[in-house]
Design a protein around this motif. Structure first.
Motif, short mmCIF file in Angstrom:
data_model
loop_
_atom_site.label_atom_id
_atom_site.label_comp_id
_atom_site.label_asym_id
_atom_site.label_seq_id
_atom_site.Cartn_x
_atom_site.Cartn_y
_atom_site.Cartn_z
N ARG A 74 0.89 -1.12 -0.18
CA ARG A 74 0.00 0.11 0.05
C ARG A 74 1.00 1.20 -0.08
O ARG A 74 1.96 1.20 0.68
CB ARG A 74 -0.86 0.14 1.20
N ALA A 75 0.35 2.31 -0.61
CA ALA A 75 1.07 3.41 -0.56
C ALA A 75 0.21 4.56 -0.75
O ALA A 75 -0.87 4.63 -1.37
CB ALA A 75 2.17 3.46 -1.95
N THR A 76 0.57 5.72 -0.28
CA THR A 76 -0.05 6.92 -0.47
C THR A 76 0.81 7.99 -1.01
O THR A 76 2.10 8.18 -0.64
CB THR A 76 -0.69 7.65 0.86
N VAL A 77 0.77 8.45 -2.49
CA VAL A 77 1.79 9.22 -2.97
C VAL A 77 0.88 10.77 -3.08
O VAL A 77 -0.13 10.92 -3.53
CB VAL A 77 1.84 8.51 -4.32
N ARG A 78 1.90 11.60 -2.80
CA ARG A 78 1.35 13.21 -2.89
C ARG A 78 2.15 14.10 -3.78
O ARG A 78 3.30 13.80 -3.93
CB ARG A 78 1.23 13.87 -1.57
N GLY A 79 1.45 14.92 -4.57
CA GLY A 79 2.29 15.65 -5.38
C GLY A 79 2.69 15.20 -6.70
O GLY A 79 2.34 13.91 -6.93
N GLN A 80 3.41 15.66 -7.53
CA GLN A 80 4.12 15.35 -8.75
C GLN A 80 5.47 14.96 -8.90
O GLN A 80 6.23 15.93 -8.05
CB GLN A 80 3.70 16.21 -10.08
N SER A 81 6.03 14.14 -9.47
CA SER A 81 7.44 13.59 -9.49
C SER A 81 8.04 14.77 -10.45
O SER A 81 7.33 15.35 -11.20
CB SER A 81 7.65 12.19 -10.04
N GLU A 82 9.40 14.92 -10.32
CA GLU A 82 10.18 15.76 -11.36
C GLU A 82 10.08 14.91 -12.71
O GLU A 82 9.65 13.71 -12.78
CB GLU A 82 11.50 15.81 -10.76
N PRO A 83 10.15 15.67 -13.94
CA PRO A 83 10.25 14.92 -15.11
C PRO A 83 11.23 13.94 -15.36
O PRO A 83 12.31 13.98 -14.39
CB PRO A 83 10.62 16.05 -16.06
N ALA A 84 10.77 12.75 -15.75
CA ALA A 84 11.75 11.69 -15.95
C ALA A 84 13.01 12.23 -16.56
O ALA A 84 13.22 12.55 -17.51
CB ALA A 84 11.17 10.49 -16.60
#
Length: 263
Positions: free
Chosen positions: A72-82
């Motif tokens: 399980r995971a909670t992910v917040r926001g956006q990643s930096e461009p790959a």
């Protein structure tokens, strides 16, 4: 943006084996997560590895019996461009096991109609989405892009493989990404393509089954051979059941004419 994702696998091991799991989100820094593997009520030791493409793999040794995997995971926001490396410009232009771009070059050239860059990427994504029928269970695990082109049907990985092969045939670096996809129905692990244009990776989902803006990257590779959620080394193992969930606090709309980066 907040995404909550889970995956649960029930396995039956016929003897000693090593599990290689690819179910954890790629961006560990933005995730609150937990991965637990149990056998006969006992929690097993899990080790983490990271491959050259940034995929997080988890290994675990099991014996004969029932095995349960819970993530399980909670992910917040956006990643930096790959990131983009010099090797990307070589590796993701070569034919691979499931993306036979050399075989499909004449088809790609004919379909491209002189297009290039983002215009070509958009056109190929739309063309694959129009030409293929999404039919669960219609393809075999060993089918590649050439077989998909001939049968004109498949599931998400088949759509992504054909997009990747067609773009590589036109000298556009392309790769496959496994993701958690809020809004997907029926819910499962999902596969999309990424194309490298003007120094950035752009997401292409020819199935249009879920908004790209809320997808969460799991694994990245040449094709499905690099992104399998489960690999076993040793004695045979059966997948008894699997459940995947992915939700987002506000499901975005996705205009296929827009260019989107994966989170």
């Amino acid at each position: 943006m907040r995404r909550d994702v889970t995956s649960a696998l029930s396995l039956a091991a016929s003897g000693p084996a090593r599990l290689v799991l690819s179910v954890a989100v790629a961006d560990k820094e933005r995730a609150e997560e937990a991965l637990v593997v149990t056998q006969d009520g006992r929690e097993l030791e899990v080790n983490e590895l990271r491959d050259a493409r940034g995929t997080r793999l988890h290994t675990c040794d099991v014996k004969k019996g029932s095995v349960d995997v819970s993530y399980r995971a909670t992910v917040r926001g956006q990643s930096e461009p790959a990131p983009v490396t010099d090797m990307d410009l070589i590796e993701y232009l070569r034919p691979s096991r499931y993306c036979e771009s050399d075989t499909l070059t004449p088809t790609a050239v004919a379909e491209a109609g002189g297009r290039s860059g983002l215009d070509l990427v958009s056109h190929i994504g739309s063309w694959v989405g129009t030409e293929l029928a999404y039919i669960s269970g219609s393809s075999r695990p060993t089918d590649g892009a050439a077989e998909t082109y001939m049968t004109r049907r498949g599931v998400c990985r088949d759509f992504a493989h054909l997009v990747v092969a067609m773009l590589r045939a036109m000298d556009v670096p392309a790769r496959l990404v496994s993701v958690y996809a809020p809004g997907l129905s029926p819910m499962d692990f999902h596969a999309v393509a990424e194309a490298l244009v003007d120094g950035e990776w752009w997401a292409v989902d020819a199935t249009t089954l879920a908004p790209r803006q809320s997808m969460v990257r799991i694994a990245t590779g040449r094709d499905a051979a690099d992104t399998a959620f489960l690999t076993t080394i040793g004695e045979p193992l059966n997948l008894e059941s699997m459940e995947v969930t992915a939700t987002v606090d506000s499901l975005p709309s996705d205009d296929v004419r827009e260019f989107v980066r994966l989170s």
